[in-house]
Scaffold this motif. Structure first.
Motif, PDB file in Angstrom:
ATOM      1  N   ASN A 157       1.165  15.602 -14.303  1.00  0.00           N
ATOM      2  CA  ASN A 157       0.714  16.990 -14.183  1.00  0.00           C
ATOM      3  C   ASN A 157       1.735  17.959 -14.774  1.00  0.00           C
ATOM      4  O   ASN A 157       1.373  18.924 -15.454  1.00  0.00           O
ATOM      5  CB  ASN A 157       0.432  17.345 -12.722  1.00  0.00           C
ATOM      6  N   GLU A 158       3.003  17.702 -14.526  1.00  0.00           N
ATOM      7  CA  GLU A 158       4.056  18.556 -15.071  1.00  0.00           C
ATOM      8  C   GLU A 158       4.083  18.484 -16.598  1.00  0.00           C
ATOM      9  O   GLU A 158       4.214  19.502 -17.276  1.00  0.00           O
ATOM     10  CB  GLU A 158       5.420  18.151 -14.492  1.00  0.00           C
ATOM     11  N   GLY A 202       0.821  -1.215   0.000  1.00  0.00           N
ATOM     12  CA  GLY A 202       0.000   0.000   0.000  1.00  0.00           C
ATOM     13  C   GLY A 202       0.846   1.254   0.000  1.00  0.00           C
ATOM     14  O   GLY A 202       0.556   2.217  -0.724  1.00  0.00           O
ATOM     15  N   ALA A 203       1.903   1.264   0.813  1.00  0.00           N
ATOM     16  CA  ALA A 203       2.780   2.440   0.876  1.00  0.00           C
ATOM     17  C   ALA A 203       3.497   2.647  -0.452  1.00  0.00           C
ATOM     18  O   ALA A 203       3.602   3.779  -0.943  1.00  0.00           O
ATOM     19  CB  ALA A 203       3.790   2.278   2.016  1.00  0.00           C
ATOM     20  N   LEU A 204       3.996   1.571  -1.041  1.00  0.00           N
ATOM     21  CA  LEU A 204       4.689   1.684  -2.322  1.00  0.00           C
ATOM     22  C   LEU A 204       3.731   2.169  -3.405  1.00  0.00           C
ATOM     23  O   LEU A 204       4.075   3.055  -4.200  1.00  0.00           O
ATOM     24  CB  LEU A 204       5.312   0.337  -2.716  1.00  0.00           C
ATOM     25  N   ALA A 205       2.532   1.621  -3.451  1.00  0.00           N
ATOM     26  CA  ALA A 205       1.534   2.047  -4.437  1.00  0.00           C
ATOM     27  C   ALA A 205       1.212   3.529  -4.273  1.00  0.00           C
ATOM     28  O   ALA A 205       1.110   4.271  -5.261  1.00  0.00           O
ATOM     29  CB  ALA A 205       0.267   1.212  -4.321  1.00  0.00           C
ATOM     30  N   ALA A 206       1.065   3.984  -3.044  1.00  0.00           N
ATOM     31  CA  ALA A 206       0.752   5.404  -2.798  1.00  0.00           C
ATOM     32  C   ALA A 206       1.905   6.304  -3.247  1.00  0.00           C
ATOM     33  O   ALA A 206       1.669   7.355  -3.852  1.00  0.00           O
ATOM     34  CB  ALA A 206       0.451   5.620  -1.316  1.00  0.00           C
ATOM     35  N   LEU A 207       3.124   5.905  -2.966  1.00  0.00           N
ATOM     36  CA  LEU A 207       4.278   6.710  -3.379  1.00  0.00           C
ATOM     37  C   LEU A 207       4.420   6.740  -4.898  1.00  0.00           C
ATOM     38  O   LEU A 207       4.701   7.793  -5.479  1.00  0.00           O
ATOM     39  CB  LEU A 207       5.558   6.183  -2.731  1.00  0.00           C
ATOM     40  N   LEU A 208       4.224   5.604  -5.548  1.00  0.00           N
ATOM     41  CA  LEU A 208       4.306   5.578  -7.006  1.00  0.00           C
ATOM     42  C   LEU A 208       3.198   6.412  -7.637  1.00  0.00           C
ATOM     43  O   LEU A 208       3.418   7.113  -8.622  1.00  0.00           O
ATOM     44  CB  LEU A 208       4.257   4.135  -7.514  1.00  0.00           C
ATOM     45  N   ARG A 209       1.984   6.338  -7.056  1.00  0.00           N
ATOM     46  CA  ARG A 209       0.869   7.153  -7.543  1.00  0.00           C
ATOM     47  C   ARG A 209       1.223   8.632  -7.457  1.00  0.00           C
ATOM     48  O   ARG A 209       1.017   9.398  -8.403  1.00  0.00           O
ATOM     49  CB  ARG A 209      -0.399   6.867  -6.738  1.00  0.00           C
ATOM     50  N   LYS A 210       1.786   9.037  -6.333  1.00  0.00           N
ATOM     51  CA  LYS A 210       2.167  10.441  -6.132  1.00  0.00           C
ATOM     52  C   LYS A 210       3.230  10.863  -7.140  1.00  0.00           C
ATOM     53  O   LYS A 210       3.144  11.940  -7.732  1.00  0.00           O
ATOM     54  CB  LYS A 210       2.671  10.633  -4.697  1.00  0.00           C
ATOM     55  N   LEU A 211       4.217  10.027  -7.351  1.00  0.00           N
ATOM     56  CA  LEU A 211       5.283  10.333  -8.299  1.00  0.00           C
ATOM     57  C   LEU A 211       4.739  10.436  -9.713  1.00  0.00           C
ATOM     58  O   LEU A 211       5.009  11.406 -10.428  1.00  0.00           O
ATOM     59  CB  LEU A 211       6.377   9.256  -8.222  1.00  0.00           C
ATOM     60  N   ILE A 212       3.948   9.460 -10.126  1.00  0.00           N
ATOM     61  CA  ILE A 212       3.407   9.451 -11.488  1.00  0.00           C
ATOM     62  C   ILE A 212       2.457  10.623 -11.708  1.00  0.00           C
ATOM     63  O   ILE A 212       2.514  11.292 -12.745  1.00  0.00           O
ATOM     64  CB  ILE A 212       2.742   8.100 -11.800  1.00  0.00           C
TER      65      ILE A 212
END
Length: 183
Positions: free
Chosen positions: A172-173, A157-167
């Motif tokens: 967005n950029e 869950g933590a890894l998925a959340a971090l990858l979601r945030k990064l992607i």
């Protein structure tokens, strides 16, 4: 390299070894991006053969699976315009046409005229295509889940959340850049 070691050890991975080598050759080079993006690339390369083999077992290549999966997850009536499809798949219209030709020949999709505009075409998933897409995604998800066994549920869950945030940040950029450049 990590924890102050002078070289790679058994707890480290391929990316650690690459970073260690760069640290020796270019001590001033910050290789932190490699720690994340290099690992994402390495992960993709490690799991890709298994994913492709799963789809091959169903007589599909990854691109063909992407088409029938896109139609299947769109929900009933499992219809999309070619423009909607190539936008969702992020491929050219020519690349999509080639995939559609093969899938239509296999009886997994059909092209039909749009009831709203006789010049437009809709791509429809056949019953056989829907059934194959479901079998293939279920098999693929079971296979991919086996790769995650080294992580417990909280870690996944933590890894998925971090990858979601990064992607999301990268997407967005890029969207801002496209808007600023008129794209």
């Amino acid at each position: 390299m990590t924890n102050g070691s002078k070289g790679p050890d058994s707890c480290e991975d391929h990316v650690d070894r690459l970073r260690w080598q760069w640290a020796l050759e270019l001590p001033d080079l910050d290789t932190e991006p490699m720690a994340i993006l290099g690992r994402a690339f390495r992960l993709s390369n490690l799991v890709r053969p298994s994913i492709e083999a799963t789809f091959a077992d169903f007589g599909l290549d990854r691109g063909e699976f992407d088409v029938i999966a896109t139609l299947r997850r769109s929900g009933p009536p499992y219809l999309m315009t070619p423009t909607e499809m190539y936008s969702a798949l992020m491929i050219s219209s020519g690349g999509l046409t080639h995939r559609l030709d093969r899938l239509e020949k296999a009886g997994l999709i059909r092209r039909e005229k749009s009831p709203r505009d006789g010049r437009s075409v809709l791509v429809a998933l056949t019953e056989a295509g829907a059934a194959l897409a479901e079998k293939a995604i279920r098999t693929d998800m079971a296979s991919e889940a086996s790769f995650l066994q080294a992580l417990d549920g909280k870690e996944r869950g933590a890894l998925a959340a971090l990858l979601r945030k990064l992607i999301a940040g990268i997407e967005n950029e890029q969207a801002r850049g496209e808007n600023e450049n008129g794209g």
